[in-house]
Design a protein around this motif. Sequence first.
Motif, mmCIF file in Angstrom:
data_model
loop_
_atom_site.group_PDB
_atom_site.id
_atom_site.type_symbol
_atom_site.label_atom_id
_atom_site.label_comp_id
_atom_site.label_asym_id
_atom_site.label_seq_id
_atom_site.Cartn_x
_atom_site.Cartn_y
_atom_site.Cartn_z
ATOM 1 N N UNK A 59 2.836 -2.205 6.717
ATOM 2 C CA UNK A 59 2.120 -1.890 5.323
ATOM 3 C C UNK A 59 0.832 -2.508 5.650
ATOM 4 N N UNK A 60 0.884 -3.955 5.833
ATOM 5 C CA UNK A 60 -0.238 -4.761 5.768
ATOM 6 C C UNK A 60 -1.036 -4.787 7.352
ATOM 7 N N UNK A 61 -0.324 -3.822 8.325
ATOM 8 C CA UNK A 61 -1.150 -3.895 9.443
ATOM 9 C C UNK A 61 -1.367 -4.959 10.288
ATOM 10 N N UNK A 62 -0.147 -5.890 9.990
ATOM 11 C CA UNK A 62 -0.427 -7.198 10.838
ATOM 12 C C UNK A 62 -1.180 -8.279 9.991
ATOM 13 N N UNK A 63 -1.748 -8.031 9.122
ATOM 14 C CA UNK A 63 -2.833 -8.890 8.365
ATOM 15 C C UNK A 63 -2.102 -9.685 7.267
ATOM 16 N N UNK A 64 -2.475 -10.811 6.949
ATOM 17 C CA UNK A 64 -2.251 -11.643 5.886
ATOM 18 C C UNK A 64 -2.794 -11.030 4.483
ATOM 19 N N UNK A 65 -3.835 -10.321 4.470
ATOM 20 C CA UNK A 65 -4.183 -9.963 3.273
ATOM 21 C C UNK A 65 -4.846 -8.411 3.447
ATOM 22 N N UNK A 66 -4.557 -7.602 2.346
ATOM 23 C CA UNK A 66 -5.010 -6.004 2.684
ATOM 24 C C UNK A 66 -5.650 -5.768 1.509
ATOM 25 N N UNK A 67 -6.785 -5.239 1.614
ATOM 26 C CA UNK A 67 -7.603 -4.444 0.247
ATOM 27 C C UNK A 67 -7.110 -3.534 -0.003
ATOM 28 N N UNK A 68 -6.945 -3.550 -1.370
ATOM 29 C CA UNK A 68 -6.734 -2.010 -1.893
ATOM 30 C C UNK A 68 -7.636 -1.641 -3.230
ATOM 31 N N UNK A 69 -7.695 -0.591 -3.966
ATOM 32 C CA UNK A 69 -8.243 -0.139 -5.050
ATOM 33 C C UNK A 69 -6.934 0.138 -6.095
ATOM 34 N N UNK A 70 -7.373 -0.026 -7.598
ATOM 35 C CA UNK A 70 -6.156 0.089 -8.321
ATOM 36 C C UNK A 70 -6.851 0.758 -9.481
ATOM 37 N N UNK A 71 -5.903 1.460 -10.245
ATOM 38 C CA UNK A 71 -6.443 1.608 -11.859
ATOM 39 C C UNK A 71 -5.195 1.256 -12.571
ATOM 40 N N UNK A 72 -5.559 0.824 -13.621
ATOM 41 C CA UNK A 72 -4.553 0.091 -14.646
ATOM 42 C C UNK A 72 -4.803 0.567 -16.125
ATOM 43 N N UNK A 73 -3.599 1.037 -16.653
ATOM 44 C CA UNK A 73 -3.787 1.100 -18.009
ATOM 45 C C UNK A 73 -2.741 0.309 -18.731
ATOM 46 N N UNK A 74 -2.639 0.309 -20.173
ATOM 47 C CA UNK A 74 -1.688 -0.541 -20.858
ATOM 48 C C UNK A 74 -0.088 -0.138 -20.412
ATOM 49 N N UNK A 75 0.190 0.831 -19.593
ATOM 50 C CA UNK A 75 1.345 1.049 -19.421
ATOM 51 C C UNK A 75 1.751 1.590 -17.819
ATOM 52 N N UNK A 76 0.463 1.664 -16.960
ATOM 53 C CA UNK A 76 0.681 2.198 -15.643
ATOM 54 C C UNK A 76 -0.241 1.518 -14.850
#
Length: 525
Positions: free
Chosen positions: A504-521
């Motif tokens: 999942x990390x493709x062999x790297x120590x850090x992997x960039x993501x984007x995310x969306x957060x609500x108060x429950x999800x």
Amino acid sequence: MPVAAAAAPPSQPVGCIPFGTAQLPPGVPSGGGRIGLTNLPVFTGDNAPASVEVRTPTTQFNRFSDFALVGRDLLTRPRTTGAPTAEPWRYVPMPECLRGRLAGISLDDDELVAVDDNGWIYTMDNASQDPILWNWTSAWGSPLWFSPGQQLPGENGNGWALSVSSPWDNQTYTDIAGRIHYVGLGKMTMIPALTGDGSRITFADPWLPNDDSYEIGGPLGGRFRSISLSAAGSTTFVMNRYGDMYTRSFDFDSSGSDSVFFRYSWESQAGKPTAPGLVAETIDRSTAAIQLPAPDWTHQPKIPGAITSAISVNSTGPGPGQRELRVEGSQGGVAGFWHKDLAAPGWEFTRTDAVRLGTPVDNPAADRSNDTLAPPAPWHLTGSLPARNGAIDGQVLMDIGLPYSVVDPRLLDSAGSHAAPSGYRLSVAHFDPAATSRKATVTAPDGTEIPVVLHTADGLRLFGTRGPGLDAEPRHLVGAIEVPRDAFDSRGDDPALESFVRDWMRGKQIAAITLSATDHDLVVR
């Protein structure tokens, strides 16, 4: 007879303020001229300060001028070093409808902001130029400093300040790796303010929506309760009720939130040359990007003496880290201020015999930072990590200059960004979206729990408004999942971690993501 109802606070700033030029950065280089000074009326009262050495809501200075709010009168005079100046205090020119209304001031670089009793912000531009060029505007906020006005966040009279970094005066700043980057022509301007119980630091930015939704994540995971705040040159300085102090270099632009005008990377930029300017850094992908996450807070040493709540930071010259901290106090019963350079190991004292500006603060020698912590954030979130085959990940969006907040989610869907789940799940307790980094857990398909660090930076919102924190409306962030260095280096001893890094990390120590957060999800893309 019936008592008349109190008048409602005005819903806009006073109406005679001209459009002004404060919204046209960066202005001209600072010169500190005096043309027009002698035309300003002399203040003849006897209650103006003899010297201005600490920046508070009533006393301010930059390299060229002192400013003081005496009653409701805004005064100025040329600043000198060493012996007290013989120059008289003079009235600052301003629109007549604003005179007599001001309740607080703050100055940095070439801008001065003042607020009235209802918290409306007014900006005087060219404060480091000849007084004949000083001018006022009430404009503030999105788009591009053209919004008709904004009220100051927070209610703490000693808990707000103007912060400005310009390409003329500060010139540069450093990222978390210590690499130099250059301030752009748009400058970096904000007003951080303590809100709520003092653990929240909301900031008003003249380029962003006027909705009080943007925050600087405070010390100790956002739980440190401050009673005082000062800021200058993108450096924020806070103190709690026991004299414990923290500083942080932070601005919306340098922290990862503005990938329209800035280029960021979560990966190490070692080996890449520093660009000679912001334009070159944005265009030339062979130069180093701003490395994320944003730098964290620095715990400053305790002051060995009596202090008050009046704290101050000011820029001392161009370049990163050129800041001086000052705290009003006394030594041997003599009034003055304690001071140190930002990175200096200890404090020195300068006598002033000035009238006290702040209130006395209990200052035990022991660290009491953890004694008044606010409750942790109430949001416990979990979400699936998507399969990454063919996905457009967060680093790609950064590299092409597209923050998630301006990307149609359907584009991400069609690219497979959150199609089939990977079998891994990300969980984070007490998720505070204002914090930069926090511990999290990745649960592998076989149930093994893998400790990671989740970094985030707020998304760019030029239009529309939202509330602070989390609610039912998705809050879009950029971020990264990082495996701690020790665990990453020894991953061969942990089959579950080794598989996660490989697959999942493709062999790297850090992997960039984007995310969306609500108060429950929590949705990770």
